[in-house]
Design a protein around this motif. Structure first.
Motif, PDB file in Angstrom:
ATOM      1  N   ARG A   1      43.437  52.918  44.832  1.00 38.15           N
ATOM      2  CA  ARG A   1      42.072  51.595  44.406  1.00 38.15           C
ATOM      3  C   ARG A   1      42.657  50.872  44.862  1.00 38.15           C
ATOM      4  O   ARG A   1      44.022  50.074  43.947  1.00 38.15           O
TER       5      ARG A   1
ATOM      6  N   ASP B   1      41.402  55.293  35.262  1.00 36.40           N
ATOM      7  CA  ASP B   1      39.947  55.312  35.943  1.00 36.40           C
ATOM      8  C   ASP B   1      39.557  53.872  34.794  1.00 36.40           C
ATOM      9  O   ASP B   1      39.240  53.025  35.984  1.00 36.40           O
TER      10      ASP B   1
ATOM     11  N   ASP C   1      38.762  49.519  36.873  1.00 39.23           N
ATOM     12  CA  ASP C   1      37.132  48.630  35.990  1.00 39.23           C
ATOM     13  C   ASP C   1      38.317  47.220  36.030  1.00 39.23           C
ATOM     14  O   ASP C   1      37.591  46.433  36.433  1.00 39.23           O
TER      15      ASP C   1
END
Ligand code: IPM
Ligand code: MN
Length: 353
Positions: free
Chosen positions: A104, A247, A251
């Motif tokens: 990511r 995770d 965000d």
């Protein structure tokens, strides 16, 4: 002429709309770089589940394995109980295809608003490598005396040395290939998670000392990491972390890079079939209005090309997104506020690759 077989999983909500623009850009870049994409579409998602009661058919995994990569729109349907689609499709594919890396990038493009005061594109450009196959997502644990006053539930954070090591090795290789600051920060919580944290810390050090002496090593506790991501994001180059921590911090990462409209990710099996997705959800309320931002899906397409080894074509997508944003034509990353529609945004990027 190079050719790739891509499985398209448009999924739910705005997934099909953003994926369509991503595919448009793939074909555009393909025609410039001599690459063709044979796309095959699968209807896995909420609608199919409501119709058939099935999340993924028996044959799905074997079929998907025959492709070079999977390109996903979004999973999540308002009429399906939360968790069913997420576990039954997204997590199932990650596990069954052993996509043990979740890549990511957190990158702020020019003219994109970040909520961080006094930070610009020169400060926000790092990559989070989230372990994607194990940890607290393994589903191990249990509950007893459920519904009584003394109910007990456990959810185990499961990590083996090989699973930690393959992730850490990938992260070192990635840091070396990226060749930016050559700094790999391990994020964990070894002051409390003394067993699992210790396994990660030792593996990070041993692998680095043995095989990656050109890469600097650093360590942050995950709580401190959220603080630094806000205060000094320029400090980071590549972060490697466990499944749940990754995770959560990604965000936060998506927000500082301008929101879900621009945040892309890849679920990667370096030896197998990988899956690329915009990491925002299916955004049902924006469905069919031609107002959702397709840039995250387009960037995910670029990550797919990079993973397939098509570096030049991948860079062309990134550069096109950069150019489009630098031009100021796209007013915002938020749905309905871009100053142009979903399809026009796709057309613009396709014209620039
Ligand atoms: C993500 C999502 C998933 C996760 C959910 C939908 C299972 O939050 O891709 O980050 O927790 O991994
Ligand atoms: Mn998440």
């Amino acid at each position: 002429m190079k050719s790739y077989n891509i499985a398209l999983l448009p999924g739910d909500g705005t997934g099909p709309e953003v994926l369509r623009e991503g595919v448009k850009v793939l074909h555009a870049v393909g025609s410039r770089y001599g690459i063709t994409f044979n796309c095959e579409e699968y209807d896995f998602g909420g609608e199919r589940y409501l119709r058939t009661g099935e999340t993924l058919p028996e044959s799905a995994i074997a079929e998907l394995k025959r492709h070079d990569a999977i390109y996903l729109g979004a999973i999540g349907h308002p009429d399906v109980k939360p968790g069913v689609m997420e576990v039954g499709i997204l997590l199932k594919l990650r596990f069954a295809l052993d996509q043990y890396i979740n890549l990511r990038p957190v990158k702020l493009y020019p003219n994109v608003d970040t909520p961080l005061k006094d930070k610009g594109p020169e400060h926000i450009d790092f990559v989070v490598i989230r372990e994607n196959s194990s940890g607290i997502y393994s589903g191990m644990g249990g509950a007893t005396m459920v519904g009584t006053e003394r109910e007990i539930a456990t959810q185990l954070m499961v990590y083996s040395r090989p699973v930690v090591e393959r992730c850490i090795r990938y992260a070192y290789e990635y840091t070396r290939k990226r060749n930016k600051k050559n700094l790999l920060t391990l994020v964990h919580k070894n002051n409390v998670l003394t067993y699992v944290g210790d396994l990660w810390v030792r593996t990070h050090k041993e692998v680095g000392d043995r095989d990656f002496t050109d890469i600097r090593q650093d360590y942050n506790h995950v709580d401190a990491c959220t603080m630094w991501m806000v205060k000094s994001p320029e400090f980071y180059d590549v972060i490697v972390t466990a499944n749940l921590f990754g995770d959560i911090i990604t965000d936060l990462g998506a927000m500082i890079q301008g929101g879900m409209g621009i945040a892309a990710g890849g679920n990667i099996n370096p030896e197998g079939v990988s899956m690329f997705e915009p990491i925002g959800g299916s955004a049902p309320k924006y469905t069919g209005k031609n107002i959702i931002n397709p840039l995250a899906a387009i960037c995910a397409g670029g990550m797919m090309l990079e993973t397939l080894g098509e570096d030049a074509a991948a860079k062309a997508i990134d550069k096109a997104v950069f150019k489009a944003l630098a031009s100021g034509k796209i007013k915002s990353m938020a749905a309905g506020k871009m100053g142009m529609g979903t399809t026009e945004t796709g057309d613009l990027i396709a014209s620039l690759v």
